[in-house]
Motif scaffolding. Sequence first.
Motif, PDB file in Angstrom:
ATOM      1  N   LEU A 148      -6.178  18.089  -7.688  1.00  0.00           N
ATOM      2  CA  LEU A 148      -6.330  17.141  -6.588  1.00  0.00           C
ATOM      3  C   LEU A 148      -5.028  17.008  -5.818  1.00  0.00           C
ATOM      4  O   LEU A 148      -3.952  16.888  -6.408  1.00  0.00           O
ATOM      5  N   LEU A 149      -5.138  16.991  -4.493  1.00  0.00           N
ATOM      6  CA  LEU A 149      -3.974  16.782  -3.657  1.00  0.00           C
ATOM      7  C   LEU A 149      -3.563  15.313  -3.697  1.00  0.00           C
ATOM      8  O   LEU A 149      -4.385  14.433  -3.980  1.00  0.00           O
ATOM      9  N   PRO A 150      -2.313  14.983  -3.402  1.00  0.00           N
ATOM     10  CA  PRO A 150      -1.918  13.576  -3.276  1.00  0.00           C
ATOM     11  C   PRO A 150      -2.720  12.889  -2.175  1.00  0.00           C
ATOM     12  O   PRO A 150      -3.173  13.526  -1.221  1.00  0.00           O
ATOM     13  N   VAL A 151      -2.920  11.580  -2.336  1.00  0.00           N
ATOM     14  CA  VAL A 151      -3.579  10.780  -1.315  1.00  0.00           C
ATOM     15  C   VAL A 151      -2.493  10.265  -0.371  1.00  0.00           C
ATOM     16  O   VAL A 151      -1.615   9.499  -0.779  1.00  0.00           O
ATOM     17  N   LEU A 175       0.847  -1.192   0.000  1.00  0.00           N
ATOM     18  CA  LEU A 175       0.000   0.000   0.000  1.00  0.00           C
ATOM     19  C   LEU A 175       0.882   1.241   0.000  1.00  0.00           C
ATOM     20  O   LEU A 175       1.756   1.399   0.857  1.00  0.00           O
ATOM     21  N   ALA A 176       0.630   2.108  -0.954  1.00  0.00           N
ATOM     22  CA  ALA A 176       1.482   3.284  -1.104  1.00  0.00           C
ATOM     23  C   ALA A 176       1.188   4.298  -0.004  1.00  0.00           C
ATOM     24  O   ALA A 176       0.024   4.662   0.208  1.00  0.00           O
ATOM     25  N   PRO A 177       2.208   4.772   0.706  1.00  0.00           N
ATOM     26  CA  PRO A 177       1.965   5.834   1.690  1.00  0.00           C
ATOM     27  C   PRO A 177       1.514   7.128   1.032  1.00  0.00           C
ATOM     28  O   PRO A 177       0.869   7.963   1.650  1.00  0.00           O
ATOM     29  N   ARG A 178       1.860   7.262  -0.268  1.00  0.00           N
ATOM     30  CA  ARG A 178       1.458   8.451  -1.020  1.00  0.00           C
ATOM     31  C   ARG A 178       1.165   8.046  -2.453  1.00  0.00           C
ATOM     32  O   ARG A 178       1.953   7.363  -3.085  1.00  0.00           O
ATOM     33  N   SER A 179       0.006   8.413  -2.952  1.00  0.00           N
ATOM     34  CA  SER A 179      -0.328   8.160  -4.355  1.00  0.00           C
ATOM     35  C   SER A 179      -0.978   9.406  -4.920  1.00  0.00           C
ATOM     36  O   SER A 179      -1.514  10.236  -4.184  1.00  0.00           O
ATOM     37  N   ILE A 180      -0.922   9.540  -6.235  1.00  0.00           N
ATOM     38  CA  ILE A 180      -1.471  10.741  -6.862  1.00  0.00           C
ATOM     39  C   ILE A 180      -2.362  10.356  -8.036  1.00  0.00           C
ATOM     40  O   ILE A 180      -2.255   9.259  -8.594  1.00  0.00           O
ATOM     41  N   PHE A 181      -3.231  11.292  -8.386  1.00  0.00           N
ATOM     42  CA  PHE A 181      -4.095  11.126  -9.550  1.00  0.00           C
ATOM     43  C   PHE A 181      -3.483  11.835 -10.748  1.00  0.00           C
ATOM     44  O   PHE A 181      -2.784  12.841 -10.613  1.00  0.00           O
ATOM     45  N   ILE A 197      -9.780  11.084 -15.002  1.00  0.00           N
ATOM     46  CA  ILE A 197      -8.923  11.165 -13.820  1.00  0.00           C
ATOM     47  C   ILE A 197      -8.647   9.741 -13.349  1.00  0.00           C
ATOM     48  O   ILE A 197      -9.563   9.002 -12.987  1.00  0.00           O
ATOM     49  N   SER A 198      -7.397   9.365 -13.388  1.00  0.00           N
ATOM     50  CA  SER A 198      -6.972   8.005 -13.061  1.00  0.00           C
ATOM     51  C   SER A 198      -5.660   8.094 -12.277  1.00  0.00           C
ATOM     52  O   SER A 198      -5.251   9.182 -11.839  1.00  0.00           O
ATOM     53  N   GLN A 199      -5.014   6.942 -12.078  1.00  0.00           N
ATOM     54  CA  GLN A 199      -3.691   6.926 -11.461  1.00  0.00           C
ATOM     55  C   GLN A 199      -2.728   6.252 -12.430  1.00  0.00           C
ATOM     56  O   GLN A 199      -3.096   5.300 -13.119  1.00  0.00           O
ATOM     57  N   TYR A 200      -1.503   6.749 -12.458  1.00  0.00           N
ATOM     58  CA  TYR A 200      -0.543   6.248 -13.436  1.00  0.00           C
ATOM     59  C   TYR A 200       0.663   5.619 -12.749  1.00  0.00           C
ATOM     60  O   TYR A 200       0.649   4.446 -12.412  1.00  0.00           O
ATOM     61  N   ASP A 201       1.698   6.386 -12.469  1.00  0.00           N
ATOM     62  CA  ASP A 201       2.937   5.797 -11.960  1.00  0.00           C
ATOM     63  C   ASP A 201       3.033   5.779 -10.440  1.00  0.00           C
ATOM     64  O   ASP A 201       4.009   5.281  -9.886  1.00  0.00           O
ATOM     65  N   GLU A 202       2.019   6.317  -9.748  1.00  0.00           N
ATOM     66  CA  GLU A 202       1.985   6.237  -8.291  1.00  0.00           C
ATOM     67  C   GLU A 202       0.609   5.740  -7.857  1.00  0.00           C
ATOM     68  O   GLU A 202      -0.184   6.490  -7.288  1.00  0.00           O
ATOM     69  N   PRO A 203       0.301   4.458  -8.128  1.00  0.00           N
ATOM     70  CA  PRO A 203      -1.022   3.921  -7.790  1.00  0.00           C
ATOM     71  C   PRO A 203      -1.161   3.659  -6.291  1.00  0.00           C
ATOM     72  O   PRO A 203      -0.166   3.672  -5.546  1.00  0.00           O
ATOM     73  N   LEU A 204      -2.378   3.372  -5.886  1.00  0.00           N
ATOM     74  CA  LEU A 204      -2.653   3.120  -4.469  1.00  0.00           C
ATOM     75  C   LEU A 204      -2.014   1.810  -3.994  1.00  0.00           C
ATOM     76  O   LEU A 204      -1.536   1.728  -2.861  1.00  0.00           O
ATOM     77  N   CYS A 205      -2.011   0.786  -4.842  1.00  0.00           N
ATOM     78  CA  CYS A 205      -1.520  -0.537  -4.443  1.00  0.00           C
ATOM     79  C   CYS A 205      -0.622  -1.113  -5.534  1.00  0.00           C
ATOM     80  O   CYS A 205      -0.933  -1.001  -6.729  1.00  0.00           O
TER      81      CYS A 205
END
Length: 490
Positions: free
Chosen positions: A289-292, A84-90, A106-114
């Motif tokens: 959007l801010l990073p998650v 699980l990524a401590p930080r992910s972005i859209f 709006i999706s996730q590319y090189d910094e996904p959630l998992c």
Amino acid sequence: MAGGARGRGTVVNAAELEPVIGLEIHVQLATVTKMFCGCRLSFGDPPNTHTCPVCLGLPGALPVANARAVHFGLMIGLALGSELAPRSIFHRKNYFYPDLPKGYQISQYDEPLCRGGALGEVRVHRVHLEEDAAKLIHVGASGRIHGSAASIVDFNRGGTPLAEIVTEPDLRSAEQCGAWLRLLRTTLRQLGVSDVNMEEGSLRCDANISVRAAGSEQLGTKTELKNMNSFRFLERGIKAEISRQEELLAKGQAVVQETLHFDPHSGSITSLRSKEEAHDYRYFPEPDLLPVAIDERMLAAARAEMPELPADRAERLQRTLELSAESARQLAFRAELADFFEAALAAGADPAAPPQLLANWVTIELAGRVGDEDPGGWRVTPAALAGLVAMLAGKRVSVGAARQVLDRLVAEGGEPAAIVEQQGLVAMDGGGELAAIVAAALAANPDAAERVREGNARAIGPIVGHVMRETKGRADGSEVARLINEQLGV
């Protein structure tokens, strides 16, 4: 073409090839509202009634990430054993289709959630969050994607939260893909993150398919089959595409990297567009959007909602009830069967009936009759099946009679004891009446009787069949076989 599948001009025998398949699964998450706005999710409501400036992409509208969707994404990652990524972005994924009013997704590319993980023997590459596109409806003389007179758009679905689960290319057959997707559906349903209703589009699957020389480590040129929304559709489409690629290579022709559509009505495969690469989408970070940032509080909340997962349930059933590994797996990997089985046990199955016998009747007999039907429509109750298996264990009905009773229960419901009484299916004992029927069967099948007498055990089949017809399935098969051997002096 990559070296594993050989290039143009080289004729390849299909027997020398093996399929290599990876899946991309889009899961609509069971949130109350959409991914980046407050519009309520719905299915079946009048078109374009759940929209707002954000999901319609109007100028100046700003998205806000759905916290519940992120929570569900974390639960999926935990279930799959992902990092699980401590930080992910859209990111903005740019492409122009009429079902994306902003001109990008709006999706996730090189910094996904998992990242990483596995389910069964299939590795997971990544899990990321994104928004769904609107629903395109093609109308016209043909009503099909190609040749339609027009397309209309329903934006109710646009902006629905999606988790995209991408596997590694670890699958080797259409059947394996279908079995694995069923396991994933069961896992997601157990998690409660989606209703995974394929008919309503809550679970959709794309398949990346290539073929290569058997034993090679190199991958062939892959194609993508889009938006398959039933297990049967998925398996048929994959089989058709594997055959198409094998035929091309057998003719010395190259496989072209492209996105394809499988028509389940005609069985045909047609090209939609050339297959895109990442650079075609011109990804760049979503500036609005801010990073998650995942903190320990969010992880604790996700862990707290984790249910018993299918693999854990299989281990428990095998350990506590001494079920075979295969039966435990078949039950646990199809939650509705496991729920039915455990409810039947709780309904008071006869202690003389071992759990394995009940498990066999759930996984083989019941499952074979109900197929993929929604359990809400099953007419047979857990208590009824438990009662039937108890009658079978107590030799009050034969196996054949029990199957007849189950047919009736599945079709109409009811109580097994009453059906047995009404249809005269009470088991025959091994007394004089059955012995006389066996004698008549031997006389009617002299050739088979002689072969049994000479030691050919398989020849007993016609004699047993004769007895079962005469007794309408009421005789116990093992007792019939014993009487046959006894009367033949074997």
